[in-house]
Design an enzyme around this catalytic site. Structure first.
Site, PDB file in Angstrom:
ATOM      1  N   SER A 142       0.870  -1.189   0.000  1.00 16.94           N
ATOM      2  CA  SER A 142       0.000   0.000   0.000  1.00 16.94           C
ATOM      3  C   SER A 142       0.901   1.231   0.000  1.00 16.94           C
ATOM      4  CB  SER A 142      -0.855  -0.012   1.274  1.00 16.94           C
ATOM      5  OG  SER A 142      -1.444   1.235   1.483  1.00 16.94           O
ATOM      6  N   TYR A 155      -1.757  -0.904  10.510  1.00 20.60           N
ATOM      7  CA  TYR A 155      -1.916  -1.195   9.073  1.00 20.60           C
ATOM      8  C   TYR A 155      -0.703  -0.704   8.281  1.00 20.60           C
ATOM      9  CZ  TYR A 155      -3.743  -1.280   4.332  1.00 20.60           C
ATOM     10  OH  TYR A 155      -3.905  -1.525   2.993  1.00 20.60           O
TER      11      TYR A 155
END
Ligand SMILES: NC(=O)c1ccc[n+]([C@@H]2O[C@H](COP(=O)([O-])OP(=O)(O)OC[C@H]3O[C@@H](n4cnc5c(N)ncnc54)[C@H](OP(=O)(O)O)[C@@H]3O)[C@@H](O)[C@H]2O)c1
Length: 257
Positions: A142, A155
């Site tokens: 990401s 995350y």
């Protein structure tokens, strides 16, 4: 076993929705030499629906929870039985939950590490013996990998791990001619946000940067084909990456907060 009698397959985790599902669709269209696609996720009904939709490729549905040891064992046994050549492994299963560490349930925080990191490493390790030259591992990291992110702390840390792991593994596998590509998208229109926004909502302006899964996947497959170790779709995310390299990260983190 001879190359011409081995079935050439792709394995895609997180295939029941979003990016993983889109990888299955595009791999089925673009990879003429792949015979089968093994699709993995927990929601079996979604996988069977995908199987009905895909034309011209055999879809093997594996309803597995890749955080469970027994399910990883089942995958391992299936590989040992079929002995395929895994041309492409896409590790797309994952989730993120926004919110301060103090406010999010402990199991949801550690669960991100279990799926995004631990299961991704296990899937890779189990699959590697079945990969050969000119194969690809595509790991979905990401743009959160570029920087620590308050309110998305665990995350972002898991995605930094995926990016770092992918780059190091790519070097290790250079002699085997296997390429590892870390895909680093910004926000993508998928069901990801149904889970991510359980405790806290994305700021309205950030929604403007959301892109479509099909474009991210198209770019990722293109970059993997051209042996790139990282794939970043969209000018905005490319600019974000450059900014995180140029400016002191502590300063950007303070600005984000
Ligand atoms: N959407 C974004 O903005 C964005 C941005 C950057 C990176 N990413 C990353 O992209 C990847 C795919 O996310 P997405 O956007 O496509 O979200 P999504 O639509 O929610 O898809 C997540 C997938 O992961 C699967 N999954 C979750 N836990 C699993 C488990 N324990 N075992 C097997 N499968 C599991 C889900 O299937 P089941 O629930 O059926 O098991 C689902 O297919 C994730 O790694 C995410 O972190 C997303």
């Amino acid at each position: 076993m001879e190359d011409d009698v081995m079935s050439k397959i792709a394995v895609v985790t997180g295939a029941s929705s979003g990016l993983g599902r889109e990888f299955v669709v595009q791999i089925s269209e673009k990879y003429k030499t792949i015979d089968e696609i093994w699709v993995i996720a927990r929601r079996a009904e979604r996988l069977y629906a995908l199987e009905r939709e895909i034309e011209g490729k055999k879809i093997i549905v594996l309803p597995l929870d890749i955080t469970k040891q027994e399910d990883l064992e089942a995958y391992k046994k299936m590989l040992a039985k079929e002995h395929p050549w895994v041309r492409v492994l896409v590790n797309a299963a994952g989730y993120g939950i926004m919110g301060h560490v103090e406010d999010v349930v402990c199991e949801e925080l550690t669960g991100m590490i279990d799926v995004n990191c631990k299961a991704l490493v296990a899937m890779t390790k189990i699959t590697l013996p079945y990969m050969k030259e000119q194969s690809n591992i595509i790991n979905i990291a990401s743009s959160a990998a570029y920087l620590p992110q308050p309110s998305f702390a665990v995350y972002a840390a898991t995605k930094s791990m995926v990016r770092s792991f992918s780059k190091a593994l790519n070097k290790e596998l250079e002699d085997r001619d296997i390429t590892v590509t870390a895909v680093c998208p910004g926000p993508v229109n998928t069901e990801f946000f149904d889970v991510a926004e359980k405790y806290s909502h994305t700021k309205a302006f950030k929604r403007l940067f959301r892109v479509e899964a099909k474009n991210v996947v198209k770019r990722a497959l293109f970059d993997a084909y051209y042996l790139k170790t990282e794939s970043t779709y969209s000018i905005t995310m490319k600019a974000f990456k450059i900014v995180t390299k140029l400016l002191p990260n502590d300063w950007i983190v303070s600005m984000i907060k």
